[in-house]
Design a protein around this motif. Structure first.
Motif, short mmCIF file in Angstrom:
data_model
loop_
_atom_site.label_atom_id
_atom_site.label_comp_id
_atom_site.label_asym_id
_atom_site.label_seq_id
_atom_site.Cartn_x
_atom_site.Cartn_y
_atom_site.Cartn_z
N LEU A 2 21.77 33.34 67.10
CA LEU A 2 21.34 32.05 66.85
C LEU A 2 19.76 31.99 66.86
CD1 LEU A 2 24.03 29.90 68.84
CD2 LEU A 2 23.81 30.39 66.42
N ALA A 3 19.12 32.89 67.43
CA ALA A 3 17.72 32.92 67.46
C ALA A 3 17.33 33.42 66.26
CB ALA A 3 17.20 33.63 68.75
N GLN A 4 18.04 34.02 65.29
CA GLN A 4 17.72 34.72 64.07
C GLN A 4 17.83 33.64 63.05
OE1 GLN A 4 19.15 38.73 63.20
NE2 GLN A 4 19.53 38.78 65.82
N GLU A 5 17.03 33.90 62.00
CA GLU A 5 17.17 32.93 60.71
C GLU A 5 18.64 33.22 59.93
OE1 GLU A 5 14.56 31.82 56.61
OE2 GLU A 5 14.06 34.00 57.93
N HIS A 6 19.07 32.30 59.56
CA HIS A 6 20.55 32.23 58.85
C HIS A 6 21.76 32.23 59.35
CE1 HIS A 6 17.94 32.90 55.38
NE2 HIS A 6 17.37 34.15 55.65
N PHE A 7 21.57 32.55 60.88
CA PHE A 7 22.90 32.48 61.63
C PHE A 7 22.85 31.00 62.34
CE2 PHE A 7 22.11 37.01 61.68
CZ PHE A 7 23.43 37.51 61.45
N TYR A 8 24.05 30.36 62.16
CA TYR A 8 24.39 29.22 62.99
C TYR A 8 25.57 29.17 63.77
CZ TYR A 8 27.12 28.26 58.83
OH TYR A 8 28.04 28.51 57.63
N LYS A 9 25.85 28.25 64.64
CA LYS A 9 26.99 28.06 65.37
C LYS A 9 28.11 27.70 64.59
CE LYS A 9 26.64 26.96 69.90
NZ LYS A 9 26.52 26.41 71.28
N THR A 10 29.15 28.25 64.27
CA THR A 10 30.24 27.78 63.81
C THR A 10 30.75 26.41 64.37
OG1 THR A 10 30.98 30.21 63.47
CG2 THR A 10 32.70 28.55 62.89
N PRO A 11 30.97 25.45 63.18
CA PRO A 11 31.45 24.25 63.58
C PRO A 11 32.69 24.17 64.22
CG PRO A 11 30.60 24.15 61.26
CD PRO A 11 30.52 25.63 61.94
N TYR A 12 33.09 23.32 64.96
CA TYR A 12 34.47 23.21 65.95
C TYR A 12 34.55 24.34 66.88
CZ TYR A 12 34.95 20.15 62.05
OH TYR A 12 34.80 18.95 61.06
N ILE A 13 34.37 25.75 66.64
CA ILE A 13 34.69 26.91 67.51
C ILE A 13 33.59 27.43 68.07
CG2 ILE A 13 37.09 27.16 66.50
CD1 ILE A 13 35.96 29.23 64.80
N GLY A 14 32.17 27.13 67.62
CA GLY A 14 30.91 27.74 67.91
C GLY A 14 30.83 27.97 69.62
N HIS A 15 31.41 27.02 70.20
CA HIS A 15 31.54 26.81 71.63
C HIS A 15 32.33 28.06 72.52
CE1 HIS A 15 34.85 24.27 70.93
NE2 HIS A 15 35.47 24.85 72.06
N HIS A 16 33.13 28.60 71.76
CA HIS A 16 34.00 29.79 72.12
C HIS A 16 33.27 30.94 71.61
CE1 HIS A 16 37.13 27.19 73.27
NE2 HIS A 16 37.23 26.62 72.15
N GLY A 17 31.88 31.18 71.03
CA GLY A 17 31.17 32.23 70.95
C GLY A 17 31.22 32.41 69.29
N TRP A 18 31.80 31.62 68.36
CA TRP A 18 31.67 32.00 67.19
C TRP A 18 30.33 31.79 66.53
CZ3 TRP A 18 35.68 33.90 63.93
CH2 TRP A 18 36.97 33.96 64.63
N VAL A 19 29.94 32.73 65.48
CA VAL A 19 28.64 32.64 64.91
C VAL A 19 28.96 32.65 63.27
CG1 VAL A 19 26.33 33.63 64.38
CG2 VAL A 19 27.38 33.34 66.65
N SER A 20 28.18 31.84 62.55
CA SER A 20 28.50 32.01 60.96
C SER A 20 27.10 32.30 60.28
CB SER A 20 28.76 30.59 60.67
OG SER A 20 30.17 30.54 60.90
N ILE A 21 27.22 32.83 59.01
CA ILE A 21 26.16 33.19 58.11
C ILE A 21 26.62 32.75 56.68
CG2 ILE A 21 26.80 35.53 58.00
CD1 ILE A 21 23.71 35.96 58.16
N ARG A 22 25.97 32.39 55.79
CA ARG A 22 26.30 32.21 54.49
C ARG A 22 26.29 33.49 53.66
NH1 ARG A 22 29.09 27.84 53.65
NH2 ARG A 22 28.24 26.08 55.07
N ALA A 23 27.23 33.93 52.79
CA ALA A 23 27.05 35.21 51.98
C ALA A 23 25.86 35.49 51.10
CB ALA A 23 28.22 35.00 51.04
#
Length: 133
Positions: free
Chosen positions: A73-94
């Protein structure tokens, strides 16, 4: 993520690249849920979820340890996944992934988080050889 099955060229390329990485691990299954998201699972627990993101494009979400999540999450482009991010999920756009093989270690971490203990132990014993392939 919106509720659409992956159909865009970029999304299908993402799905194929992630499939190539994830499907080689023991007992991994692929499933499309009722929302149209493609997921990779072990013991029916998801560790990767992908979907079309409307105007923002397709996105890849994966489970990691909380410490890894903080680093990503400290890096560019990664973001906390909505709804499940509090469980350790991370997202990135293709569109922000230059090479999916660079995410392989994170996908493996997600697999190990979701896998039953017997599988996690088996995989950890094989890690040196797996990291070379």
């Amino acid at each position: 993520m919106t509720h659409e099955r992956i159909t865009s060229k970029e999304g299908l390329e993402m799905e194929a690249a992630v499939r190539e990485l994830a499907i080689r691990w023991p007992e991994v299954t692929e499933k499309v849920d009722g929302f149209g998201h493609t997921s990779f699972r072990v013991s029916d627990k998801p560790f990767v979820i992908m979907g079309e993101g409307g105007a923002e494009g397709p996105a890849l979400s994966f489970k990691v340890l909380k410490t890894t999540q903080e680093l990503l999450l400290a890096q560019e482009h990664f973001y906390k996944t909505p709804y499940i991010g509090h469980h350790g999920w991370v997202s990135i756009r293709a569109q922000n992934v230059a090479d999916y093989s660079l995410l392989a270690d994170y996908l493996l971490e997600g697999y190990l988080c979701a896998a039953p203990k017997r599988l996690a132990k088996q995989m950890q014993a094989q890690l040196p050889s797996l990291m070379e392939s």
